[in-house]
Write a protein that holds these residues in place. Structure first.
Motif, PDB file in Angstrom:
ATOM      1  N   ARG A  78      48.525  41.819  25.823  1.00  0.00           N
ATOM      2  CA  ARG A  78      48.777  43.206  25.407  1.00  0.00           C
ATOM      3  C   ARG A  78      48.317  44.210  26.463  1.00  0.00           C
ATOM      4  O   ARG A  78      48.911  45.274  26.632  1.00  0.00           O
ATOM      5  N   SER A  79      47.251  43.858  27.186  1.00  0.00           N
ATOM      6  CA  SER A  79      46.768  44.723  28.264  1.00  0.00           C
ATOM      7  C   SER A  79      47.814  44.855  29.366  1.00  0.00           C
ATOM      8  O   SER A  79      48.099  45.959  29.840  1.00  0.00           O
ATOM      9  N   LYS A 114      50.629  47.028  28.098  1.00  0.00           N
ATOM     10  CA  LYS A 114      50.313  48.456  28.161  1.00  0.00           C
ATOM     11  C   LYS A 114      50.467  49.000  29.576  1.00  0.00           C
ATOM     12  O   LYS A 114      50.937  50.124  29.782  1.00  0.00           O
ATOM     13  N   ARG A 115      50.064  48.191  30.560  1.00  0.00           N
ATOM     14  CA  ARG A 115      50.186  48.638  31.946  1.00  0.00           C
ATOM     15  C   ARG A 115      51.646  48.714  32.377  1.00  0.00           C
ATOM     16  O   ARG A 115      52.034  49.602  33.153  1.00  0.00           O
TER      17      ARG A 115
END
Length: 246
Positions: A213-214, A217-218
């Protein structure tokens, strides 16, 4: 020209998939079939992959943009390096991982999975004469979206509600590598026989989901630099698809 670039990228990706289908003759058993058939299949895989790569390189030259040629050529180099590392380390589902951390895992995954898409996205912006900043945003989108996709794929044996105990998973997948980091090498080796359940019960799966998920998001943050459009919405939907879990 951007459509041609997309076709070139797909050709390169397919060529490497064909090359990865080469059989290790040394590991064959008599029940696998006649040796001469396997050897012939290997030759066909090599020639077919090379044919696709040659066509991709010809089409790449026809774009008549030296920076795009440089970007895609370096992506092919990254792919070769990534696949070579995988093969040299015998990174297979039934092999014990080396004592690597998630940072090393990310480096390997970038080479073998993310570089081609990231540099193709950057090259697409170069063909459209966008600035270096916009090109970098496209690169960041391609990189982080493909990292999310790989993490999503690695997580499937551990998050699917219908998955069985016999479902195949790789000891080099992100949850396994992260689990090893949390647990420690010695304890990790002791748990090998009941590894899948141990990873499900440990922090590896949760950490891998968070990492997926990180990166998503990026990738979305990079997309925000582009004006709203149907294309941007479609690219965002790809990210949403690979960062969604049951």
């Amino acid at each position: 020209s951007q459509r041609s670039l997309a076709e070139i990228t797909e050709l390169i990706h397919t060529a490497f998939l064909v090359h990865r289908g080469i059989v290790n003759i040394g590991e064959l058993k008599s029940c696998d079939g006649p040796l001469k058939d396997m050897q012939f299949g290997n030759k066909m895989a090599v020639l077919s992959g090379d044919f696709l790569l040659a066509n991709a390189c010809t089409s790449l030259a026809q774009l008549q943009n030296t920076k795009v040629v440089e970007l895609i050529s370096s992506a092919i180099g990254d792919l070769v390096q990534g696949v070579y590392y995988e093969n040299s380390k015998l990174s297979e589902e039934n092999c014990l991982t080396d004592d690597i951390g998630i940072s090393t895992w990310k480096e390997q995954v970038f080479l073998s999975h993310s570089a081609l898409l990231a540099k193709s996205c950057q090259a697409a912006m170069e063909l459209a004469k966008h600035s270096a900043e916009i090109q970098d945003m496209a690169f960041q989108y391609g990189k982080h979206m493909s990292m999310s996709h790989k993490l999503h794929s690695d997580l499937q044996p551990f998050v699917k509600e219908s998955s069985s105990d016999t479902m195949v998973f790789s000891l080099n997948s992100a949850p396994a590598v992260l689990h090893q980091e949390f647990l420690g090498r010695e304890a990790w080796i002791k748990q090998i026989r009941e590894l899948q359940e141990a990873i499900k019960a440990g922090k590896g799966v949760t950490s891998a989901i968070n990492l997926c998920r990180s990166h998503g998001k990026r990738a979305l943050a990079a997309l925000e630099r582009f004006p709203p459009s149907e294309a941007r919405a479609a690219l965002a939907n790809i990210v949403y698809a690979v960062t969604r879990f049951p």
